[in-house]
Write a protein that holds these residues in place. Structure first.
Motif, PDB file in Angstrom:
ATOM      1  N   ASP A  65       0.804  -1.232   0.000  1.00  0.00           N
ATOM      2  CA  ASP A  65       0.000   0.000   0.000  1.00  0.00           C
ATOM      3  C   ASP A  65       0.835   1.279   0.000  1.00  0.00           C
ATOM      4  O   ASP A  65       0.296   2.379   0.051  1.00  0.00           O
ATOM      5  N   SER A  81     -12.541  -2.379  -7.905  1.00  0.00           N
ATOM      6  CA  SER A  81     -12.581  -1.593  -6.678  1.00  0.00           C
ATOM      7  C   SER A  81     -11.283  -1.787  -5.916  1.00  0.00           C
ATOM      8  O   SER A  81     -10.633  -2.832  -6.029  1.00  0.00           O
ATOM      9  N   GLY A  83      -9.416  -1.598  -2.079  1.00  0.00           N
ATOM     10  CA  GLY A  83      -9.762  -1.559  -0.656  1.00  0.00           C
ATOM     11  C   GLY A  83      -8.753  -2.290   0.178  1.00  0.00           C
ATOM     12  O   GLY A  83      -7.637  -2.557  -0.261  1.00  0.00           O
ATOM     13  N   LYS A  84      -9.188  -2.602   1.413  1.00  0.00           N
ATOM     14  CA  LYS A  84      -8.317  -3.317   2.341  1.00  0.00           C
ATOM     15  C   LYS A  84      -8.994  -4.634   2.691  1.00  0.00           C
ATOM     16  O   LYS A  84     -10.216  -4.747   2.687  1.00  0.00           O
ATOM     17  N   THR A  92      -2.882  -3.046  -0.555  1.00  0.00           N
ATOM     18  CA  THR A  92      -4.097  -2.623  -1.233  1.00  0.00           C
ATOM     19  C   THR A  92      -4.653  -3.820  -1.991  1.00  0.00           C
ATOM     20  O   THR A  92      -3.915  -4.484  -2.727  1.00  0.00           O
TER      21      THR A  92
END
Ligand SMILES: [Zn+2]
Length: 416
Positions: A65, A81, A83-84, A92
């Motif tokens: 990330d 998408s 996200g985490k 990421t």
């Protein structure tokens, strides 16, 4: 000798895909372009990832990330998408929904940039500096499928100013300011090392890339690699001989790892011959000793048989006394310890290090003593020829070669 344990045999996720296979067996093919600025550690990557599995419509990749400006595109991409994912806080997650396959392989284009290693990673294994660039999956420098079990072939061009030498599992082509890493065999990783001024040793069957400021131990390493190559091929390489080995010697005192034929070593200057032989032959041996599910109880098959090839190396290269010494050293490490069985029917959990790397190879050596070296060699040869390996299958092989009684006895030895 200053420090006999300079050579620490931690393998960070000794990654073992199911079996040697052709590039067409890869789950993905990665075509990439990566520009690296060594001084700042800045990296800018763009990939075209070809998805070979026609039924796979939802894929999640991870990247570190510290990388940003993530873009996901392509005609086959339906949704994306970022996200985490819980438990993966430093990464990421790039979730990609694909349009249904019309038959051909589908493509995902992913690009990003940033300072990959903004703070040092454990043992500095993944590093970008003005002298050395060493990257593998542990830094998540390339998008890796979250299942960590998908294999990929890769063709990556690395733009980096100056003249560098490179080593990887596959082929490395270098020209001023451009390095191309080509991995035709499917693998779980894209691992490589670039260096401005490594000392190179090239011999038939292996290459050594020495990143240290000293030559200590390098001659011994070359001799050991050549001897392991010869002795192991003579016994196990009839149909699948070992590929050219790529050895990187670093000045680290911890943090060695292996990706099949690409082996990164800690400083080997002080390593005694028996340990060096055991280690090199173990890593070479994984070329055949793999294909058991490595996250499960069956991982004992990968590691114990690799240690066994280490024993064979020590015995044939250094002699019977050295082999005995090796068995004693292993036995001393587990003496008095309360360890679980190696394998029992119904077991699933991966066993601890001392079981898979010490107790289990000692049992193999003991069983070899009982049934004789020739019979045991035939078992190992047949077993190595299986692409996917399980304990029940090994027991069947033992039964075929040495008889059902021997197989039952062996099963008991595993359950102790
Ligand atoms: Zn191993």
């Amino acid at each position: 000798m200053r420090n006999p344990i300079l050579f620490i045999l931690i393998l960070f996720a000794c990654l073992l895909p199911a079996a040697p296979a052709a590039a067409s067996d890869a789950d993905y093919h990665y075509r990439g372009h990566v520009a690296i600025t060594p001084e700042s550690g800045f990296l800018k990557a763009s990939w075209v990832i070809e998805v070979r599995d026609r039924a796979d419509n939802h894929i999640t990749f991870f990247i570190r990330d510290t990388l940003g400006n993530v873009s996901v595109q392509g005609d086959d991409v339906a949704t994306t998408s970022l996200g985490k994912v819980e438990g993966m806080e430093d990464f990421t997650a790039i979730k990609v929904g694909l349009k249904p396959s019309g038959g051909a392989a589908r493509q995902i284009e992913i690009s990003y940039d940033g300072e990959l290693i903004s703070k040092p990673l454990p043992h500095n294994i993944n590093t970008i500096s003005s002298e050395i660039i060493e990257l593998n999956v542990d830094s998540f420098w390339f998008p890796i499928d979250k299942r960590f079990s998908k294999v990929l072939s890769a063709d990556v061009t690395i733009d980096v100013p100056g003249t560098w030498h490179g080593l990887s599992t596959g082929e490395v082509q270098t020209e001023e300011g451009k390095i191309r890493v080509i991995n035709t065999d499917p693998r779980l990783d894209i691992a490589f090392t670039l260096a401005k001024a490594p000392r190179l040793t090239q011999a038939s069957g292996f290459e050594i890339f020495d990143l240290r400021a000293t030559d200590a131990g390098i001659e011994a390493l070359g001799k050991t690699a050549a001897a392991c190559m010869t002795e192991l091929n003579a016994r196990f390489g009839q149909t699948q001989p070992l590929p050219v080995a790529k050895l990187v010697v670093t000045s680290r005192n911890a943090g060695g790892y292996a990706r099949e034929n690409y082996i990164v070593l800690t400083d080997i200057g002080d390593t005694p011959p028996d340990r060096l032989t055991q280690f090199i032959c173990h890593e070479f041996g994984h070329y055949w000793a793999r294909g058991a599910a490595f996250k499960t109880v069956e991982n004992w098959l990968n590691e114990a048989f690799a240690e066994y090839t280490g024993f064979v190396g020590v015995r044939t290269i250094l002699g019977e006394e050295a082999f005995k010494g090796q068995l004693e050293r292993f036995a001393n490490q587990i003496e008095g310890k309360d360890l679980p069985p190696i394998w029992t029917e119904g077991a699933t959990e991966r066993s601890p290090y001392l079981v898979n790397y010490r107790k289990a190879p000692l049992v193999l050596a003991e069983f070899e003593k009982q049934i004789g070296r020739d019979s045991f060699l035939r078992i190992v040869q047949r077993f190595f020829a299986q692409p996917v390996k399980t304990t029940p299958q090994l027991l069947t092989t033992v039964s075929e070669v040495a008889g059902p009684e021997a197989s039952a006895r062996f099963k008991e030895m595993l359950a102790k």
